[in-house]
Design an enzyme around this catalytic site. Structure first.
Site, PDB file in Angstrom:
ATOM      1  N   LYS A   1       0.867  -1.182   0.000  1.00 60.37           N
ATOM      2  CA  LYS A   1       0.000   0.000   0.000  1.00 60.37           C
ATOM      3  C   LYS A   1       0.900   1.227   0.000  1.00 60.37           C
ATOM      4  CE  LYS A   1      -1.865   2.730   2.940  1.00 60.37           C
ATOM      5  NZ  LYS A   1      -1.886   3.996   2.140  1.00 60.37           N
TER       6      LYS A   1
ATOM      7  N   GLY B   1       7.019   5.366   7.990  1.00 58.65           N
ATOM      8  CA  GLY B   1       6.186   6.560   8.089  1.00 58.65           C
ATOM      9  C   GLY B   1       6.303   7.191   9.457  1.00 58.65           C
TER      10      GLY B   1
ATOM     11  N   GLY C   1       2.697   4.532  13.233  1.00 59.45           N
ATOM     12  CA  GLY C   1       3.283   3.292  13.723  1.00 59.45           C
ATOM     13  C   GLY C   1       2.574   2.782  14.964  1.00 59.45           C
TER      14      GLY C   1
ATOM     15  N   GLU D   1       9.835   1.579  10.627  1.00 57.67           N
ATOM     16  CA  GLU D   1      10.849   2.620  10.417  1.00 57.67           C
ATOM     17  C   GLU D   1      10.119   3.940  10.481  1.00 57.67           C
ATOM     18  OE1 GLU D   1      12.520   5.411   9.013  1.00 57.67           O
ATOM     19  OE2 GLU D   1      13.223   4.518   7.134  1.00 57.67           O
TER      20      GLU D   1
ATOM     21  N   CYS E   1      13.701  10.925   6.424  1.00 60.42           N
ATOM     22  CA  CYS E   1      13.602  10.651   7.859  1.00 60.42           C
ATOM     23  C   CYS E   1      14.953  10.718   8.568  1.00 60.42           C
ATOM     24  CB  CYS E   1      12.936   9.299   8.094  1.00 60.42           C
ATOM     25  SG  CYS E   1      13.659   7.948   7.156  1.00 60.42           S
TER      26      CYS E   1
ATOM     27  N   GLU F   1       9.735  16.509  14.386  1.00 65.44           N
ATOM     28  CA  GLU F   1      10.117  16.277  12.996  1.00 65.44           C
ATOM     29  C   GLU F   1       9.260  17.151  12.086  1.00 65.44           C
ATOM     30  OE1 GLU F   1      11.210  12.452  10.283  1.00 65.44           O
ATOM     31  OE2 GLU F   1       9.240  12.424  11.227  1.00 65.44           O
TER      32      GLU F   1
END
Length: 487
Positions: free
Chosen positions: A173, A227, A232, A250, A284, A383
């Site tokens: 996906k 993501g 997560g 991740e 990231c 972030e």
């Protein structure tokens, strides 16, 4: 250029069962590219059934046959490289030269895992003389891969290659912002004669619909996700509520980039500009926290000025462009909000901080640098995922170790010094899953990658990926003729 926009299930392109769809937008022009089929729960269920059948057929092949198929996929991706790069550029707003580099990285991923397939083995364990004990590795079955939008082609290949190399089938996906490359990739993979129909499927849609149905499906045995940390957590909760499927996560990062006074400053400057502004800062592992030893601050700032001035912002399809578009209107606004909030809080804006004046359409943003940033500020802690760099200074090793580790994230770090002793000390004490010493963004399909703390868990690439995507079975065989009696 032909654009495929349907679901890819059972080796065929089909529309969603309820004909629902969503728009994918070119972020450089703000224009709609096409309508893409949106997979609902029924589509996900059909996809899982197809994937289960394909996985059984796939794992029944000899390992050498499966390995050869992955090598054939690598060659097919290389042959379709221009089309794949153009799709990444169109759908993701990335500079075309960057997209072409990703084709090479995708090819290498399949070449590496194609070579590892027939080298996966178990162990024989010395136990009692009258018994044989050995281990074997077996696939999970159906593995779902949910990828981020920042590197559409590479992210997809980095999931698919190890998943099918270890005998699983893969339901991919892609992020709803960048679905087009994945659909073309699935078509390329299915063109390989030995690939069973449905081994690699692509279903499109938002996380709250398609992603939710996929992560909660009992027929999915493992999830691999790249993501945000927030998403997560949702995946883990869905797993706990259903079949306790495992996960490789991740997640986010806020990586420290550390420059000591004795570093090769010119090389370090090249490294930080590449690290934080490549792909418009949408990486990231980007070194978004620049920690500079006090004696080098002026030289570092002067070098940043020179290099930032050379970063050409513009049309991603032009080979002159260095910085392309931010992925979406929402992400663009998020970056603007962070910068505006920092300025209103009194944090010193050194450069950038606005939309380029010569660009009238598209989601573009200037390279932005803040100075003397308080450690507790939002732009230092959170972030941003954009071309925003925060700069802080430190006096000695102990202080910078505390600063570097003062984060909920622990994905990557970069340390610049000529002292091998200091590099070793710092690498040992920095709390990140990846430590780059006098370099940045070094990567190889055989080198494990993953994060500490809230940057996720599990590892991708190399032998670590084999461990993640295969289950370990222990087998005992009694060699004697006399089995014990009890009681």
């Amino acid at each position: 250029m032909e654009v495929q926009s349907k679901l890819f299930i059972g080796g065929e392109f089909i529309v969603s069962s309820d004909n629902s769809s969503f728009s994918t937008i070119n972020p450089a022009t703000e224009e709609k590219i096409c309508e893409v089929s949106l997979a609902n729960e029924e589509d996900v269920n059909n996809c899982v059934l197809s994937s289960k059948k394909a996985q059984v057929e796939w794992f029944s092949l000899d390992a050498s046959q499966r390995g050869k198929a992955l090598l054939d996929i690598a060659k097919a991706i290389e042959n379709a490289g221009d089309e794949l790069a153009n799709l990444d550029c169109l759908d993701g707003g990335r500079p075309i030269l960057d997209c072409k580099e990703d084709v090479h990285a995708a090819v290498e991923m399949f070449n590496y895992f194609g070579g590892i397939v027939d080298k996966i083995k178990g162990n024989t364990i010395p136990v009692q003389n009258d018994k044989l004990c050995y281990t074997r590795r077996e696939p999970y079955g159906v593995v779902a891969a949910i990828t981020a939008w920042n590197y559409p082609l590479f992210n997809a290949c980095a999931k698919i290659a190890p998943i099918i190399a270890t005998g699983n089938s893969c339901i991919l996906k892609p992020a709803e912002e960048t679905p087009l490359t994945a659909l073309k990739l699935a078509e390329i993979i299915q063109s390989i004669r030995t690939i069973p129909q449905g081994l690699v499927s692509v279903i499109n849609g938002p996380g709250e619909i398609t992603g939710e149905a996929l992560t909660r499906h009992d027929g999915v045995s493992k999830i691999s996700f790249t993501g945000s940390t927030e998403t997560g957590r949702k995946i883990l909760r869905a797993s706990a509520d259903t079949n306790l499927k495992g996960a490789v996560l991740e997640l986010g990062g806020k990586s420290p980039f550390i420059i000591f006074d004795d570093a090769n400053i010119e090389m370090a400057l090249n490294g930080i500009v590449f690290s934080v502004f490549y792909n418009q800062g949408q990486t990231c592992t980007a070194g978004t926290r620049l920690l500079v030893q006090e004696g080098s601050l002026e030289k570092v700032l002067n070098g940043l000025d020179e290099r930032i001035e050379k970063l050409t912002i513009g049309d991603p399809i032009s080979e002159e462009t260095v910085l392309g578009a931010i992925i979406s209107k929402e992400q663009h606004q998020k970056i603007i909000n962070y910068v505006d909030d920092a300025v209103e809080s009194g944090i010193s804006l050194y450069c950038g901080g606005k939309i380029p004046s010569n660009i009238k359409k598209g989601f573009f943003y200037e390279p932005t640098v803040f100075l003397n940033v308080p450690s507790e500020s939002k732009i230092c802690k959170e972030e941003i995922f954009g071309p925003v760099l925060v700069v802080q200074t430190f006096s000695d090793e102990e202080e910078v170790i505390k600063m570097a580790n003062d984060s909920k994230y622990g994905l990557a770090s970069s340390i610049w010094t000529k002292s091998s002793q200091r590099l070793t000390l710092m690498a040992n004490r920095i709390e990140t899953g990846i430590v780059w010493c006098n370099t940045v963004f070094a990567e190889h399909p055989g080198a494990p990658a993953g994060g500490y703390k809230q940057s996720g868990y599990g590892r991708e690439y190399g032998d670590s990926a084999v461990d993640e995507y295969m289950q370990l079975k222990t087998v005992w065989v009694d060699l004697s003729d006399d089995f014990f009696s009890w009681p």
